[in-house]
Design a protein around this motif. Sequence first.
Motif, PDB file in Angstrom:
ATOM      1  N   THR A  32      87.079   5.762  33.062  1.00 51.00           N
ATOM      2  CA  THR A  32      87.155   6.259  31.692  1.00 51.00           C
ATOM      3  C   THR A  32      86.372   5.399  30.708  1.00 51.00           C
ATOM      4  OG1 THR A  32      89.216   5.075  31.292  1.00 51.00           O
ATOM      5  CG2 THR A  32      89.388   7.339  32.114  1.00 51.00           C
ATOM      6  N   VAL A  35      83.347   7.073  29.219  1.00 50.91           N
ATOM      7  CA  VAL A  35      83.573   7.862  28.008  1.00 50.91           C
ATOM      8  C   VAL A  35      83.470   6.941  26.791  1.00 50.91           C
ATOM      9  CG1 VAL A  35      85.242   9.310  26.756  1.00 50.91           C
ATOM     10  CG2 VAL A  35      85.016   9.533  29.249  1.00 50.91           C
ATOM     11  N   LEU A  39      80.787   7.037  23.611  1.00 49.66           N
ATOM     12  CA  LEU A  39      81.203   7.072  22.210  1.00 49.66           C
ATOM     13  C   LEU A  39      80.593   5.931  21.407  1.00 49.66           C
ATOM     14  CD1 LEU A  39      84.939   8.117  22.381  1.00 49.66           C
ATOM     15  CD2 LEU A  39      83.056   9.364  21.299  1.00 49.66           C
ATOM     16  N   PRO A  55      88.662   9.905  19.409  1.00 51.08           N
ATOM     17  CA  PRO A  55      88.016  10.815  20.358  1.00 51.08           C
ATOM     18  C   PRO A  55      88.061  10.311  21.806  1.00 51.08           C
ATOM     19  CG  PRO A  55      86.620  10.540  18.435  1.00 51.08           C
ATOM     20  CD  PRO A  55      87.748   9.541  18.326  1.00 51.08           C
ATOM     21  N   TRP A  56      88.133   9.006  22.027  1.00 53.29           N
ATOM     22  CA  TRP A  56      88.169   8.497  23.403  1.00 53.29           C
ATOM     23  C   TRP A  56      89.371   9.055  24.144  1.00 53.29           C
ATOM     24  CZ3 TRP A  56      91.664   5.335  26.100  1.00 53.29           C
ATOM     25  CH2 TRP A  56      91.245   4.992  27.393  1.00 53.29           C
ATOM     26  N   GLY A  58      91.278  11.707  23.519  1.00 53.41           N
ATOM     27  CA  GLY A  58      91.172  13.148  23.739  1.00 53.41           C
ATOM     28  C   GLY A  58      90.115  13.505  24.768  1.00 53.41           C
ATOM     29  N   LEU A  59      88.986  12.784  24.741  1.00 51.70           N
ATOM     30  CA  LEU A  59      87.920  13.070  25.704  1.00 51.70           C
ATOM     31  C   LEU A  59      88.300  12.663  27.125  1.00 51.70           C
ATOM     32  CD1 LEU A  59      84.756  12.160  23.619  1.00 51.70           C
ATOM     33  CD2 LEU A  59      85.374  14.427  24.512  1.00 51.70           C
ATOM     34  N   GLU A  62      90.400  15.610  28.254  1.00 56.88           N
ATOM     35  CA  GLU A  62      89.595  16.813  28.449  1.00 56.88           C
ATOM     36  C   GLU A  62      88.630  16.670  29.617  1.00 56.88           C
ATOM     37  OE1 GLU A  62      88.273  20.690  27.973  1.00 56.88           O
ATOM     38  OE2 GLU A  62      90.114  19.676  27.401  1.00 56.88           O
ATOM     39  N   THR A  63      88.046  15.489  29.768  1.00 56.15           N
ATOM     40  CA  THR A  63      87.138  15.266  30.897  1.00 56.15           C
ATOM     41  C   THR A  63      87.901  15.379  32.216  1.00 56.15           C
ATOM     42  OG1 THR A  63      85.757  13.825  29.537  1.00 56.15           O
ATOM     43  CG2 THR A  63      85.492  13.655  31.926  1.00 56.15           C
ATOM     44  N   GLN A  66      88.683  19.066  32.902  1.00 56.11           N
ATOM     45  CA  GLN A  66      87.539  19.854  33.342  1.00 56.11           C
ATOM     46  C   GLN A  66      87.068  19.455  34.737  1.00 56.11           C
ATOM     47  OE1 GLN A  66      84.422  20.981  30.760  1.00 56.11           O
ATOM     48  NE2 GLN A  66      85.743  21.053  28.944  1.00 56.11           N
TER      49      GLN A  66
END
Length: 174
Positions: A32, A35, A39, A55-56, A58-59, A62-63, A66
Motif C-alpha cells: 500500500t 499508493v 499521492l 485519499p490514501w 480511501g484509495l 478501493e484499490t 478492484q
Amino acid sequence: MIIWLNGTFGAGKTTTAKEVTSLLPDSRLFDTETVGWMLRHVLGVPEKDFQDFPPWRGLVVETARQVLDHVGGTLVVPQTVLVEAYWQEIRDGLTRAGIPLRHFLLHTDRGTLVERIATDTEPGSAGAKQWRLDHLTDYERALPWLRREAQVVDTTGVLPAEVAETVLRGVRTG
C-alpha cells in the motif's frame, strides 16, 4: 480476503508477507506504500507521512476492492498503521466493500527491534533506520488498541517461515 500484517517498522512484516504469499495459493502482495508514493507525487508533498492524506486510506480500500474483483484470491498487506482512526477508516471501508479481513500484529520487544533495525542490510534500509527508530515510541503508544484490533503474533526469536505458518493458522481458524 485481505491478510493485513501490522506492526512497527522492522517487525518483519514484508518478510512474513513474502513467506505467506509463497505458501498461500492465489495470493498476492499488495504494498500500500505504492499508493502513498503516487499521492506524494500527485500532491507534491514529498516529506509528509502519506497516511495523513485522507485519499490514501480511501484509495487503499478501493484499490484492494478492484484488484480482488479483477483477480480474486487473497491480498497480503504488510503495512504499519499506528493511528487508530486511520485503521478504523480502512477496516470500515473494507467491511463496506464486503472484503473479509484478517488483521495480525507482528510484535517483538523493543531490544529485538532495535537490533533488527541496526543490522538490516537490505538495499535502501540505511536511510530508513532513523525513521524506524523514531517510530518505536509511537508503536508502543498504539499497542493497547492494536492488541484489541489484531491477533498478536510474537516474532521474537521466530523464523519468518514460522511466523508465516502462525499467520496462516490464524487465517484458517479465524
